[in-house]
Design a protein around this motif. Structure first.
Motif, PDB file in Angstrom:
ATOM      1  N   UNK A 202      79.780  62.095  71.601  1.00 32.17           N
ATOM      2  CA  UNK A 202      80.344  61.447  70.413  1.00 32.17           C
ATOM      3  C   UNK A 202      80.729  62.486  69.370  1.00 32.17           C
ATOM      4  N   UNK A 203      81.394  61.998  68.323  1.00 34.13           N
ATOM      5  CA  UNK A 203      81.822  62.840  67.200  1.00 34.13           C
ATOM      6  C   UNK A 203      80.881  62.547  66.024  1.00 34.13           C
ATOM      7  N   UNK A 204      79.931  63.448  65.718  1.00 27.64           N
ATOM      8  CA  UNK A 204      78.854  63.100  64.797  1.00 27.64           C
ATOM      9  C   UNK A 204      79.137  63.276  63.309  1.00 27.64           C
ATOM     10  N   UNK A 205      79.999  64.200  62.909  1.00 25.17           N
ATOM     11  CA  UNK A 205      80.071  64.548  61.489  1.00 25.17           C
ATOM     12  C   UNK A 205      80.513  63.376  60.615  1.00 25.17           C
ATOM     13  N   UNK A 206      80.069  63.399  59.373  1.00 19.79           N
ATOM     14  CA  UNK A 206      80.233  62.267  58.471  1.00 19.79           C
ATOM     15  C   UNK A 206      81.705  61.935  58.226  1.00 19.79           C
ATOM     16  N   UNK A 207      82.527  62.952  57.964  1.00 24.57           N
ATOM     17  CA  UNK A 207      83.930  62.711  57.640  1.00 24.57           C
ATOM     18  C   UNK A 207      84.654  61.990  58.775  1.00 24.57           C
ATOM     19  N   UNK A 208      84.390  62.416  60.020  1.00 26.47           N
ATOM     20  CA  UNK A 208      85.040  61.768  61.156  1.00 26.47           C
ATOM     21  C   UNK A 208      84.781  60.267  61.156  1.00 26.47           C
TER      22      UNK A 208
END
Length: 437
Positions: A416-422
């Motif tokens: 998955x794509x974890x960072x907040x902005x994404x």
């Protein structure tokens, strides 16, 4: 050809060299100064990258051993894996969104109040993947995916670093650099959490972190030497997972790479290896910080030409470890806080019988969580560093749950794509897109 261009754009040292070359040429420097400045910028970034890679490799080993030792299974919050899956099927869309995003970043920096020029190429690629997948999952046509995705990516590259700029300025002491890492909403949140612990001085200004540092518990005063503190924390963590593997009977199990745990030890005894692994991680961070100092000095000098001639008041947005030297102990506090937050989020998913269990990745917790620690520390000292990173760590692990079902239907499963902005920007687009899909 398109794949070759995309691959080249992922080489951030080349991007940095081109930026430095243009900036020095705009200042009409001599040929010798142009060549020297360009080479120093690229070498500084390469040294920085060597240190980062050394740390990442050790963190990957730790993450693998942790998962096997404690029998944790689920979806890994690992952006590199998710990106590789996306590129296999949707490489053209991702490439076009990324290229247009670079162009629009410069346009927004030129004509709006958002002046960050995003120089971290790999993170542009990761966010391009998220945006492309969101539009594709909504059934958007190719051109709509590329144009809207590119415009949004360019805007985010220019605007989002502004959110955490007050905390960067506080730490760095000037406005010369920004954070080029798409977790800016998380960093800003951690910074404001840190402000909850700030105290006003007699003149009404918030206390500098040095004032808070004097109030550190005796235990934390041991860690004023950042190399020692990094080494000690990582040694402890490696001993924990190594002993856990031994106790749970997974000492010789194969990892995802096909290697057994013992293959990492080489010629070292198992009870000596964790000690050396922690020191190797600390050595990698020392190399990283040396590279950061050389790279930042060179790119800042070169960026003057771009700021004065092409994009007034522009500032380079560089990868998050660039601010680690300004509060290295906060990086470790942030890593621990973020990882604990991720474990809490994972436990809640298990308790509430979530169909998908997200597993916190140690690499994300170190780089994103560590930067949250630095931003939380800017005004809140060690308390702000820990609480800010802990809360963001919960989101880093649980946030991908929102978009994961849509991405899984496209074949992007198991990572998955974890960072907040994404996840915040992607979720907003996804929800609004349903009205037009």
């Amino acid at each position: 050809m398109l794949d070759a261009i995309l691959a080249q754009l992922r080489d951030t040292s080349v991007i940095m060299g081109v930026i430095a070359l243009v900036g020095l040429l705009l200042q009409k420097k001599s040929a010798v100064d142009v060549f020297s400045g360009t080479v120093k910028t690229m070498i500084g970034f390469m040294v920085f990258n060597i240190g980062s890679s050394a740390m990442s490799s050790q963190v990957t080993v730790f993450s693998d051993m942790f998962s096997r030792a404690f029998q944790v299974s689920g979806v890994v919050t690992q952006v590199e894996v998710a990106t590789s899956l996306a590129l296999q099927t949707y490489g053209t869309e991702v490439a076009m969104v990324m290229v247009l995003g670079f162009i629009m970043n410069l346009v927004f920096a030129k004509f709006t109040k958002f002046k960050a020029v995003f120089l971290t190429g790999q993170h542009f690629l990761y966010f391009a993947c998220v945006l492309a997948l969101v539009f594709i999952s909504l059934g958007a046509p190719f051109m709509v995916t590329v144009i809207l995705g590119g415009v949004i990516l360019g805007f985010c590259g220019a605007a989002l670093p502004t959110l955490c700029q007050p905390f960067v300025n506080k730490l760095v002491g000037d406005d010369s650099i920004a954070i080029g890492h798409f977790n800016c909403i998380g960093y800003a949140f951690a910074g404001y959490v840190g402000k909850l612990f700030a105290k006003k001085s007699a003149d009404g200004e918030l206390d500098a972190p040095q004032a808070e540092e004097k109030k550190l518990p005796e235990f934390f005063k041991l860690f004023k030497d950042f190399v020692f503190s990094v080494a000690l924390f990582m040694i402890v963590l490696f001993y924990i997972v190594t002993i856990a593997c031994l106790v749970t009977g997974h000492f010789g199990d194969e990892l995802a790479s096909g290697k057994a745990f013992t293959s990492y030890f080489g010629n070292d005894l198992w009870f000596i290896w964790p000690f050396l692994a922690g020191l190797q991680f600390a050595a990698g961070m020392s190399v990283l910080i040396y590279g950061v100092r050389q790279f930042i000095a060179a790119i800042t000098e070169a960026f003057v030409g771009i700021s004065e001639k092409l994009i007034p008041d522009a500032r380079p947005a560089v990868d998050c470890p660039a601010i680690f030297p300004f509060a290295p102990n906060a990086v470790i506090i942030g890593f621990i806080g973020s990882f604990l937050g991720g474990l809490v989020a994972m436990a809640l998913m298990v308790a509430f019988h979530s169909e998908t269990i997200m597993i916190p990745a140690a690499g994300i917790c170190f780089f994103s969580g560590g930067t949250c620690g630095v931003c939380g520390y800017a005004y809140g000292g060690w308390k702000g560093a820990f609480l800010g990173s802990f809360l963001v760590g919960i989101f880093l692990c649980a946030g991908p749950l929102v978009l994961y079902p849509a991405f899984a239907q496209l074949g992007i499963a198991g990572a998955s794509f974890p960072n907040v902005d994404y996840n915040i920007v992607g979720s907003i687009i996804y929800e609004i897109g349903h009205f037009f899909a």
